[in-house]
Design a protein around this motif. Sequence first.
Motif, PDB file in Angstrom:
ATOM      1  N   CYS A  80      13.481 153.989  48.158  1.00 12.46           N
ATOM      2  CA  CYS A  80      14.046 153.017  47.220  1.00 12.46           C
ATOM      3  C   CYS A  80      15.210 152.234  47.835  1.00 12.46           C
ATOM      4  O   CYS A  80      15.874 152.708  48.760  1.00 12.46           O
ATOM      5  CB  CYS A  80      14.550 153.721  45.956  1.00 12.46           C
ATOM      6  N   ASP A 127      -0.435 151.140  46.176  1.00  8.57           N
ATOM      7  CA  ASP A 127      -0.181 149.740  46.530  1.00  8.57           C
ATOM      8  C   ASP A 127      -0.040 148.839  45.314  1.00  8.57           C
ATOM      9  O   ASP A 127       0.497 147.738  45.423  1.00  8.57           O
ATOM     10  CB  ASP A 127      -1.316 149.213  47.412  1.00  8.57           C
ATOM     11  N   GLY A 128      -0.499 149.344  44.154  1.00  8.27           N
ATOM     12  CA  GLY A 128      -0.424 148.546  42.948  1.00  8.27           C
ATOM     13  C   GLY A 128       0.687 148.996  42.027  1.00  8.27           C
ATOM     14  O   GLY A 128       1.783 148.438  42.016  1.00  8.27           O
ATOM     15  N   SER A 129       0.429 150.047  41.253  1.00 15.35           N
ATOM     16  CA  SER A 129       1.379 150.497  40.232  1.00 15.35           C
ATOM     17  C   SER A 129       2.754 150.809  40.807  1.00 15.35           C
ATOM     18  O   SER A 129       3.783 150.435  40.243  1.00 15.35           O
ATOM     19  CB  SER A 129       0.820 151.737  39.522  1.00 15.35           C
ATOM     20  N   GLY A 131       3.770 150.289  44.332  1.00 20.38           N
ATOM     21  CA  GLY A 131       4.224 149.319  45.324  1.00 20.38           C
ATOM     22  C   GLY A 131       4.833 148.068  44.717  1.00 20.38           C
ATOM     23  O   GLY A 131       5.653 147.402  45.359  1.00 20.38           O
ATOM     24  N   ARG A 132       4.456 147.755  43.482  1.00 16.60           N
ATOM     25  CA  ARG A 132       4.954 146.538  42.849  1.00 16.60           C
ATOM     26  C   ARG A 132       6.184 146.767  41.983  1.00 16.60           C
ATOM     27  O   ARG A 132       6.717 145.835  41.386  1.00 16.60           O
ATOM     28  CB  ARG A 132       3.844 145.903  42.007  1.00 16.60           C
ATOM     29  N   LEU A 133       6.646 148.009  41.901  1.00 18.10           N
ATOM     30  CA  LEU A 133       7.845 148.292  41.118  1.00 18.10           C
ATOM     31  C   LEU A 133       9.072 147.712  41.806  1.00 18.10           C
ATOM     32  O   LEU A 133       9.212 147.810  43.032  1.00 18.10           O
ATOM     33  CB  LEU A 133       8.040 149.815  40.950  1.00 18.10           C
ATOM     34  N   GLY A 134       9.963 147.137  41.057  1.00 16.44           N
ATOM     35  CA  GLY A 134      11.201 146.631  41.623  1.00 16.44           C
ATOM     36  C   GLY A 134      12.030 147.767  42.190  1.00 16.44           C
ATOM     37  O   GLY A 134      12.181 148.810  41.554  1.00 16.44           O
ATOM     38  N   ASP A 138       9.080 151.451  50.189  1.00 18.85           N
ATOM     39  CA  ASP A 138       8.017 152.049  50.997  1.00 18.85           C
ATOM     40  C   ASP A 138       7.456 153.253  50.260  1.00 18.85           C
ATOM     41  O   ASP A 138       8.165 153.892  49.468  1.00 18.85           O
ATOM     42  CB  ASP A 138       8.577 152.482  52.354  1.00 18.85           C
TER      43      ASP A 138
END
Length: 324
Positions: A80, A127-129, A131-134, A138
């Motif tokens: 994070c 990579d979706g749920s 990986g796209r979190l603010g 990594d």
Amino acid sequence: MAETGGASTVFDALDRAIVQVLARDPRASFADVGTRLGCHERTVARRLERMTDTGAVRFTAALVAEYLGEGVSVDLAVRCAPGRLDDVALALAELPETRAIEVTTGGLQVHVEAAVADNDALLALVDGSIGRLGGVLDVHSAVILQLLLTAADWAPYESEPTALRRSAAEGRALPERIEVDDLDRRLVDSLRRDPRMAMSRLAKELNVGESTARRRLSRLKSAHVLHLRLLVDPAQFGFTVEARIELEVEYGHLDAAVRRLASEPSVRHLVTTTGRRNVLGYSWHADVQDLYAFTSRVLGALDGVRQVQTALVARTYKSAGVRM
């Protein structure tokens, strides 16, 4: 870190005794617990109601996908951005795929245990749920290859280890897989809503006889594919420090290493995984001095270990699929 929201509740000797009985047998009746402890069943009921109302004790029920050979179970390390650790952990706890989430000492990482249907679902999660979190920089994933111990096998106050702990420590095979059908899954769904549901009510919900419901439940428990758990803060029993342990073990020594770790009562969770660090475990200790003694006596004596990394669990956000 407490597994429940009732860390301020103080248990007395009888509270702890009740919890110990129910930890081993979560569906034991008030009368049965009272008989074992030499007190009236109404006393047991009143004590347990107080502990559950305050959140000091919770009950959960779930099928263990690893023992059924279903889906893919993974350990994720989510790195994070500074100042976003708590935000990310809380967002991860909202995802239905996540089963356990904690933050440890060390780097700015959230550790996640998750279960998905297949590899495509794993990629969509990583990579979706996630990986796209603010705030997520990594994600590192390690697939769980073998589940050896769960928190249901952690009971250092008991004189005898659970059957699974004994099997893991002796290097015996894990439980043979069984098939579960729609009735089994509906039974588990009912227990997920109320793990201590009376057998008569359970049978009524399933539209079967009590003997059928009892037989199905017994089969699932005997095969270890159904985990009925009591969640309680280990600090009530004097265990205040939780550690996450990652080891890189040479494969020629892997079996001996996991057997040795499984024999330690303080180890509450143990798996082998893909990746360089191929053994992951969690352990509970009375204090940091106790943890140091454990690392010296146990981890330091393991053959074939190339690297060990330990960290203290600073906060738990989700455990056994339950938000903390």
